[in-house]
Scaffold this active site. Structure first.
Site, PDB file in Angstrom:
ATOM      1  N   ASP A 170       0.826  -1.202   0.000  1.00  0.00           N
ATOM      2  CA  ASP A 170       0.000   0.000   0.000  1.00  0.00           C
ATOM      3  C   ASP A 170       0.870   1.265   0.000  1.00  0.00           C
ATOM      4  OD1 ASP A 170      -2.857   0.931   0.471  1.00  0.00           O
ATOM      5  OD2 ASP A 170      -1.886   1.904   2.172  1.00  0.00           O
ATOM      6  N   GLU A 199       1.661  -0.656  -4.995  1.00  0.00           N
ATOM      7  CA  GLU A 199       0.633   0.343  -5.269  1.00  0.00           C
ATOM      8  C   GLU A 199       1.347   1.684  -5.210  1.00  0.00           C
ATOM      9  OE1 GLU A 199      -3.238   2.746  -3.778  1.00  0.00           O
ATOM     10  OE2 GLU A 199      -1.515   2.363  -2.524  1.00  0.00           O
TER      11      GLU A 199
HETATM   12  C1  GLC Z   1      -4.177   3.026  -0.672  1.00  0.00           C
HETATM   13  C2  GLC Z   1      -5.424   2.197  -0.547  1.00  0.00           C
HETATM   14  C3  GLC Z   1      -6.534   3.086  -0.105  1.00  0.00           C
HETATM   15  C4  GLC Z   1      -6.178   3.679   1.239  1.00  0.00           C
HETATM   16  C5  GLC Z   1      -4.839   4.396   1.190  1.00  0.00           C
HETATM   17  C6  GLC Z   1      -4.315   4.679   2.563  1.00  0.00           C
HETATM   18  O1  GLC Z   1      -4.273   3.975  -1.670  1.00  0.00           O
HETATM   19  O2  GLC Z   1      -5.683   1.539  -1.753  1.00  0.00           O
HETATM   20  O3  GLC Z   1      -7.754   2.407  -0.036  1.00  0.00           O
HETATM   21  O4  GLC Z   1      -7.157   4.578   1.641  1.00  0.00           O
HETATM   22  O5  GLC Z   1      -3.874   3.604   0.554  1.00  0.00           O
HETATM   23  O6  GLC Z   1      -3.897   3.494   3.181  1.00  0.00           O
END
Ligand code: GLC
Length: 551
Positions: free
Chosen positions: A215, A277
């Site tokens: 994340d 991500e």
């Molecule tokens: C990422 C996740 C999202 C979350 C953010 C903070 O972007 O996909 O859902 O709110 O991180 O953890």
């Protein structure tokens, strides 16, 4: 022999996999409390086998106050009672493995929950203490220290700093949270934070997970001295390669962290993977996360964000392949996830009309039929591309965004933190429909559903689509079957033509054609149609249709 690591093509399962994202809150609820859970997922694994995916990625299920739907983790080594127990997680892993499904879990290293033991210790400790050094605490500006330490904004809106209250009741230091106040950012300059996450990786690797979706992978390291950044905050850095980087995103130091993690994964048997991500543009910057000794894959958000036009799709596909080729990594493709408007609705909005962060009552509504038609064409195009493809639960049903959810029902912190200007992500997180005539459409045994399901969703239910020729579900199944049979994920893309209206490419023995134009396009002579995203009209491919052909 070629000894340049960037020129050796990796061959692991993940390079060509179809990976299905499960958002545990909304997939299947076994106990009827309205929130999905791990036993619910285990009971529905056969659906994923029937659909034909290779792996699942589970969004967080760890103990959490749920300030950001579980992306605020209070304990990285356990399961929230809302979702079950560690034994349920083990069972899920065993049952998935017995069906040949791989499992990737979500890891949230940029921030913990404010309920995490470390943060509670930090609040109880004094400025400059060891417990505080695990997070980013600073004195406030101004004589009374009542101004935030810098001008950074939270991704969800409002300041990225919250002031603490000292144990004696006096106002204290401020802490940084790039997301919600309940998500304090960790200080990755502290070696203890590194040690902790290496241990968390091992904890889940020992339990048998096949990898981690990381994340906010581009956020862990902040520029020294935390300089002001006068720009509006967006998770996507959106920079051209030669512009200054925002001080909170895509800093050089993150790469060393992933090199270390890679060594841990490589020390385990099997092919365990790291997926970034990282909302980083352009593709060349993103490719740096998947250099041979770092992560295995990164989500291709540039692809997700590309407009539905032939030139835009041609450009993003070409750029994505070139960028990952340059570091010897496979490309990934994604159209929907739990943070964006579902593509069946997104593609029903006017092209070039901007990207809403959620849609609600009073907003311009997508054209549902057009959106679904384009979504099916987009998916069939995506599943023909070499690399791996990420699917988000419900898209195999053609599920739209819930675009008329009552605002009182919203739970995404974005809605409140943005002062009710951004509706946020609840509309793509609604529990999915399995059975048209059951309570909560078969999501659980009762009517309970943590977000309301629209009354129109019976028609999308799995049991209305299974074995129905032409249904979206059967289109996904057939496309995934053909993709596997023809080795499309490990194939090579060769453009045959591209203009303002159509894209045509070859992958192996398949020719793929998408018609974006207003007029039908004739089928090439002697072509055998293996799959089509909508019925053909005689020998013509209508607007917003993708076909897979063998000639
Ligand atoms: C990422 C996740 C999202 C979350 C953010 C903070 O972007 O996909 O859902 O709110 O991180 O953890």
């Amino acid at each position: 022999m070629n000894t340049d690591p960037t020129q050796q093509t990796p061959t692991g399962w993940w390079t060509e996999a179809a990976i299905y994202q499960i958002y545990p809150r909304s997939f299947a609820d076994s106990d009827g409390d309205g929130v999905g859970d791990l036993p619910g997922i285990t009971a529905r694994l056969d659906h994923l086998v029937e659909l034909g995916v290779d792996a699942v990625w589970l969004s967080p299920f760890y103990p959490s106050p749920q300030a950001d739907a579980g992306y605020d983790v209070a304990d990285y080594r356990n399961v929230d009672p809302l979702f079950g127990t560690l034994a349920d997680a083990d069972k899920l892993l065993t049952e998935a493995r017995s069906r040949g499904l791989r499992v990737i879990v979500d890891l949230v290293p940029n921030h913990t929950s404010s309920a995490h033991r470390w943060f509670q210790e930090a609040l109880a400790a004094s400025p400059g203490s060891l417990p505080r050094s695990r997070y980013i605490f600073r004195d406030g500006l101004g004589p009374a220290g009542d101004q935030p330490p810098n001008d950074w904004q939270s991704v969800f809106g409002g300041p990225a700093w919250t002031r603490t209250v000292d144990p004696d009741g006096q106002p204290g230091q401020w802490y940084l949270h790039l997301f919600d106040t309940g998500q304090p950012d960790l200080n990755w300059d502290n070696p203890e934070v590194h040690e902790e996450f290496l241990d968390v990786l091992r904890f889940w690797l020992d339990r048998g997970v096949d990898g981690f979706r990381v994340d906010v992978a581009h956020g862990l390291i902040k520029q020294a001295n935390l300089p002001d950044w006068q720009e509006p905050q967006e998770i996507l850095s959106g920079n051209e390669i030669d512009k200054p980087r925002p001080p909170m995103w895509d800093q050089e130091g993150v790469h060393e962290i992933y090199r270390q993690w890679r060594q841990v994964l490589d020390s385990y048997p099997g092919e365990r993977v790291l997926v970034a991500e990282a909302w980083v543009e352009p593709a060349e910057r993103l490719a740096r996360y998947v250099r041979p000794d770092e992560m295995h894959q990164a989500f291709n958000f540039e692809y997700l964000l590309a407009a539905w036009t032939a030139p835009a799709q041609y450009a993003v596909i070409t750029r994505s392949l070139e960028a990952t080729d340059s570091v010897g990594a496979p490309t990934t493709w994604v159209l929907s996830n739990h943070d964006v408007v579902r593509h069946a609705s997104r593609l029903g909005l006017a092209i070039g009309g901007g990207r809403p962060n959620g849609i609600g009552i009073g907003d311009p509504q997508p054209d549902a039929a057009l959106g679904l038609r384009r979504a099916r064409a987009a998916t069939l195009l995506m599943l023909a591309l070499p690399g791996s493809a990420y699917l988000y639960q419900g898209e195999e049903l053609g599920l739209p965004e819930h675009t008329t959810m009552p605002d009182e029902a919203r739970q995404d912190p974005t809605w409140a933190r943005s002062g009710h200007t951004q509706r946020g992500r609840d509309g793509c997180r609604v529990p999915i429909p399995w059975e048209a005539d059951a309570p909560s459409y078969g999501f659980g045994p009762t009517d309970a559903s943590w977000l309301p399901q629209p009354p129109s969703w019976a028609e999308y239910a799995l049991d209305r689509q299974r074995d129905v020729p032409g249904s979206t579900y059967e289109l996904y199944r057939e496309a995934l079957r053909l993709r596997r049979a023809h080795g499309l994920g490990r194939g090579t893309l060769e453009w045959l033509s591209s203009d303002d209206e159509t894209l045509v490419f070859r992958n192996g023995e398949l020719t793929v054609l998408t018609n974006f134009g207003d007029a039908p396009v004739p089928l090439p002579p002697n072509a055998e149609v293996l799959a089509t995203s909508a019925p053909l009209t005689g020998i013509a491919i209508p607007t917003d249709v993708t076909v897979w052909l063998r000639s």
